[in-house]
Design a protein around this motif. Structure first.
Motif, PDB file in Angstrom:
ATOM      1  N   LEU A   1       2.618  12.284 -10.229  1.00  0.00           N
ATOM      2  CA  LEU A   1       1.857  13.518 -10.385  1.00  0.00           C
ATOM      3  C   LEU A   1       2.747  14.713 -10.686  1.00  0.00           C
ATOM      4  N   LYS A   2       4.022  14.642 -10.269  1.00  0.00           N
ATOM      5  CA  LYS A   2       4.940  15.764 -10.475  1.00  0.00           C
ATOM      6  C   LYS A   2       5.748  15.559 -11.746  1.00  0.00           C
ATOM      7  N   SER A   3       5.985  16.650 -12.422  1.00  0.00           N
ATOM      8  CA  SER A   3       6.827  16.594 -13.622  1.00  0.00           C
ATOM      9  C   SER A   3       8.281  16.411 -13.224  1.00  0.00           C
TER      10      SER A   3
ATOM     11  N   PHE B   1       0.812  -1.223   0.000  1.00  0.00           N
ATOM     12  CA  PHE B   1       0.000   0.000   0.000  1.00  0.00           C
ATOM     13  C   PHE B   1       0.845   1.272   0.000  1.00  0.00           C
ATOM     14  N   PRO B   2       1.840   1.433   0.884  1.00  0.00           N
ATOM     15  CA  PRO B   2       2.673   2.647   0.815  1.00  0.00           C
ATOM     16  C   PRO B   2       3.423   2.788  -0.508  1.00  0.00           C
ATOM     17  N   ILE B   3       3.870   1.662  -1.082  1.00  0.00           N
ATOM     18  CA  ILE B   3       4.595   1.727  -2.356  1.00  0.00           C
ATOM     19  C   ILE B   3       3.681   2.213  -3.478  1.00  0.00           C
ATOM     20  N   LEU B   4       2.454   1.681  -3.534  1.00  0.00           N
ATOM     21  CA  LEU B   4       1.522   2.099  -4.583  1.00  0.00           C
ATOM     22  C   LEU B   4       1.158   3.577  -4.450  1.00  0.00           C
ATOM     23  N   VAL B   5       0.898   4.019  -3.234  1.00  0.00           N
ATOM     24  CA  VAL B   5       0.579   5.430  -3.022  1.00  0.00           C
ATOM     25  C   VAL B   5       1.777   6.306  -3.363  1.00  0.00           C
ATOM     26  N   GLY B   6       2.976   5.842  -2.975  1.00  0.00           N
ATOM     27  CA  GLY B   6       4.187   6.611  -3.263  1.00  0.00           C
ATOM     28  C   GLY B   6       4.430   6.775  -4.757  1.00  0.00           C
TER      29      GLY B   6
END
Length: 848
Positions: free
Chosen positions: A214-216, A203-208
């Motif tokens: 999201l950032k360029s 879960f933390p890896i997927l969210v990370g």
């Protein structure tokens, strides 16, 4: 020949950082003796002088050529008296310097460890080691590298022997981690443990990864390598680190500890798979990735298809009862070094080679336990602290300033601190939610989540490895080290405040004999340590009363000390039949003896056998958990002393068993009896001869419990029971308090049905009363009747704060037996009569 640097672990500890490679770079001018005259030398000249004194020369390209064997220590006073040279200071020679560093680190981490124990803070030993290194870092930073302490701790332009030794200790630590790990436990883990282990990593890896996408690219303060390394290492949970944490907190035998160990094992395996899978992704080409995966697979095939079968052949060749020969231990250590070199050649994390080799070694006795016994204590206490101190000395503590505030001017430091906090909160949240959904209490779920979020030496070492490969910057490395130090100190303290081990066995109902009124099923838990205890426990069970109205159910628990593995194991031989599984090799004699007793001697008793493989300091937890789970009424423990066959001399005195008995008495969820066998307790004496049992009653809940058990024995055929009540001379017999009223109720039946000295034929019970003046009077009375009985049954607090023990209570040697019990079990007591000391349940809520 070498420059003291390298891509692996040794390079990180050998002056691998750029700041270590200068040749002085300024500073005060030093003095020395050249050609018999005192001259002033610059730092560069002084360094060359030191190299020459060591037998080393410096080439133009900066490489150091060393003469072997090197000069390890000085020649003592002869350097000045005969050779007429100044030489170096004694702390500049390699061996004295290594000894100073070892002693300094050892005393500092032990001081922190003792301090935390005195403050009653649950801080693991690893944290104390890191704090010791951090303190040395602060001292060096404040005093400077050119100070005496800086010269000892910070090695310039030369291989750091202390740090190199610590690196070897860390490889041994990883190897032992593999030896003690039982991968098969994954398949035995509960569903909540498996799901928690997988979810806490993924879960933390997927969210990370989602947030990173999201950032360029131009707005990302962290490089892809730094982000991947941090995301993976902050998300996984190390099994070895959790096992050590639970051991330090005393929780590895609790229900939460068992779930945490299973979850950590699943998490560790998932993390290793992700780590290996990441190899091909970061490789320069697809072919390079496939090549590395092939070489890793080849290593695993050799370890598990060649080394492991070889170890089993060694075990088969070993003679029964003999230790593993030293040549095999040395051979395994050579394989550990070769494994690390192989993984170093692959540019992978070298300790993984030692870890996978450890997995291939059969855990438990004889090889696994021999390796742990010989290597772990010395490695953990002396060598491994050098590794942690070396890491802390490589940390730039000035880098911490910019990450401790949310409004930092350094975007990269802020990004590192924010990512660490985010992953911690994600991991903590999912580790609370999943167990809670599986009906685990919220408080226990929070404790489990904190355990799963703990970080320690495993993560620290991997960050060091990444730093040595220049995959993370020094500022990032320093912030990561700070986070691990804070995590390893504060999370165990919070767990210690939330977890109260004294309440884990609390009951809301009475589980004692006195409350049963001698009717109903009696459930007992019999504990066996040695083969000597089997016959004594069987004889006591046979002499206990069994009938259709009052059946006897016996759970037999064979206690085996945990060796060569981290996870305690409880084996039920009712589910796992003899000849299958790991319990057979430990408990075969126990199982066969009680099966024979049940089949041919006393089939009316229900018997269920278990084997508990646990750490000696925490066996009491397994005993109490089984007693709680099986709703046991009485736990019977063997005394820690064993007598010779003629019952005249003591042949063994095991303090570990005494420590266990004391702990069970403190936290048992039912009543407890300690059996001191010095005479065979067997109702089947010679024909027409009965077993003579005597209960000494003074008053109190323990005496009532002892009397209740004796009454059950008195209802058995060929058992004659004598109840001896000791009364204070000149005092009224009328009940004046609650305890005395309960005593009267318990004795009323005996007092009514027996005139003093008469026998009730159908029960063969004798009731006697005796007035006594003091402890000396009690002693004379008991000595006079020493040879009249085969078994004494007494309460643990029998005679406590009573005239019956006045004057002799200070002679009590073993507090677990009480004053009267200790007197009857003393070697000075004239007869060799067996004694059963009974304590009523202590952990019941609102128990009178």
């Amino acid at each position: 020949m070498g420059n003291g640097t390298g891509p692996g672990m040794s390079g990180a500890f050998s002056g691998g950082g750029d700041e270590m490679m200068g040749m002085g770079g300024g500073g005060d001018v030093m003095t020395g003796m050249v050609g018999g005259e005192v001259t002033e030398m610059s730092p560069e000249v002084r360094w060359i002088f030191e190299m020459a004194w060591y037998g080393e020369t410096v080439r133009d390209d900066g490489l150091i050529c060393e003469e072997h064997p090197p000069k390890l220590s000085s020649d003592g006073i002869w350097e000045k008296l005969i050779v007429k040279t100044v030489g170096l200071y004694f702390w500049q020679y390699r061996l004295p310097k290594l000894e100073i560093v070892i002693l300094l680190v050892f005393f500092l981490w032990q001081a922190f460890n003792i301090l935390f124990k005195k403050l009653r803070l649950s801080v693991p030993k690893f944290s104390s080691m890191m704090l010791a290194g951090l303190l040395l870092n602060v001292v060096v930073t404040l005093s400077g590298d050119n100070s005496l302490i800086g010269e000892i701790l910070v090695t310039k332009n030369r291989v750091d022997i202390a740090a190199l030794l610590g690196s070897f200790g860390f490889l041994i630590f990883w190897f032992l981690k593999g030896v003690k790990m039982d991968v098969k436990r994954i398949f035995k883990a509960e569903a909540k443990a498996r799901v928690t282990g997988v979810a806490s990593v993924t879960f933390p890896i997927l969210v990370g990864f989602f947030l990173y996408s999201l950032k360029s690219a131009e707005n990302r303060p962290l490089s892809a390598n730094e982000y991947d390394i941090m995301l993976l290492m902050e998300s996984i949970t190390s099994f070895s680190g959790i096992a050590r944490l639970l051991r330090d907190l005393g929780m590895n035998h609790s229900s939460i500890g068992r779930v945490a160990l299973s979850s950590a094992l699943v998490s560790d395996i998932v993390g290793l798979l992700l780590l290996v899978a990441n190899v091909s992704r970061v490789s320069k080409s697809f072919n390079d990735g496939l090549s590395i995966l092939f070489e890793i697979s080849l290593f695993l095939v050799i370890a598990f298809a060649a080394v492991r079968p070889l170890m089993f052949k060694v075990i088969k060749r070993k003679r029964e009862g003999r230790p593993i020969e030293d040549k095999y231990i040395y051979g395994i250590l050579v394989l550990v070094c070769l494994s690390c070199m192989y993984w170093e050649d692959l540019s992978q994390f070298p300790p993984l080679g030692a870890f996978f080799l450890g997995l291939a070694i059969p855990n438990g006795p004889p090889i696994g336990s021999a390796l742990v016994e010989r290597l772990e204590s010395f490695n953990f206490g002396i060598i491994l602290p050098l590794f942690l101190s070396a890491i802390m000395l490589r940390t730039d503590i000035t880098s911490w300033k910019g990450c401790l505030t949310f409004f930092s001017s350094d975007d990269k430091k802020f990004a590192v601190a924010s990512l660490i906090l985010l992953i911690f909160l994600l991991k903590l949240s999912v580790s609370v939610i999943v167990p809670y959904l599986y009906k685990m209490p919220l408080r226990d779920s929070i404790i489990l989540a904190l355990i799963m979020s703990h970080k320690g030496i495993i993560e620290l070492s991997f960050y060091l490895f990444s730093y040595s490969l220049v995959m993370v910057s020094k500022d990032t490395f320093s912030i990561l080290v700070l986070s691990i130090v804070l995590n390893s100190v504060f999370i165990p303290v919070v767990i210690g405040f939330l977890y109260d081990p004294s309440k884990q066995f609390m009951c809301y109902q009475k589980r004692n004999l006195a409350s049963m009124k001698n009717i109903g099923e009696l459930k007992t838990l019999v504990c066996i340590h040695r083969p000597d205890h089997i016959s004594s426990m069987i004889n006591l069970l046979e002499a206990s009363y069994q009938s259709e109205e009052s059946p006897l159910t016996c759970y037999v628990l064979h206690l085996v000390e945990l060796q060569g593995q981290d996870v305690p194991t409880l084996i039920s031989h009712k589910v796992q039949k003899l000849g299958v599984g790991s319990g057979k090799k430990y408990s075969e004699n126990v199982i066969l003896s009680f099966e024979h007793f049940h089949r041919y001697v006393c089939s009316s008793i229900s018997i269920d056998t278990f084997t508990c493989i646990a750490n000696a300091n925490h066996m009491q937890d397994d005993i109490c958990w089984l007693a709680l789970d099986k709703a046991v009424t009485l736990i019977i423990l063997p005394f820690h002393r064993t007598w010779s066959l003629d019952r005249t001399s003591i042949v063994s005195d095991v303090e570990m068993t005494r420590f266990l008995n004391l702990n069970v008495l403190k936290q048992a969820p039912c009543s407890v009896g300690i059996l001191i066998e010095r005479h065979l307790v067997n109702k089947k004496q010679e024909p027409q001869q009965s077993l003579k049992v005597c209960t000494i009653f003074v008053g109190g809940k323990d005496d009532r419990e002892a009397l209740a058990f004796a009454k059950r024995m008195g209802r058995q055929e060929n058992v004659t029971l004598t109840v001896l009540r000791l009364l204070a001379s000149g005092k009224s017999k009328e009940a004046t308090g609650w305890d005395q009223m309960l005593d009267t109720v318990e004795l009323r039946e005996l007092m009514k049905s027996n005139d003093a000295g008469t026998v009730k034929e159908e029960t063969s019970t004798i009731y006697l009363e005796q007035e006594i003046l003091d402890g000396a009077d009690t002693s004379m009375l008991l000595r006079s009747m020493a040879f009249d009985y085969d078994l004494f049954v007494v309460g643990r607090t029998c005679g406590e704060n009573h005239e019956a023990t006045s004057g002799i209570e200070n002679w009590c040697e073993f507090e677990e037996l009480g004053v009267i019990g200790d007197f009857l079990a003393s070697p000075d007591f004239p007869s060799k009569t067996s004694v059963l000391v009974v304590q009523q349940q202590r952990t019941v809520v609102n128990n009178n």
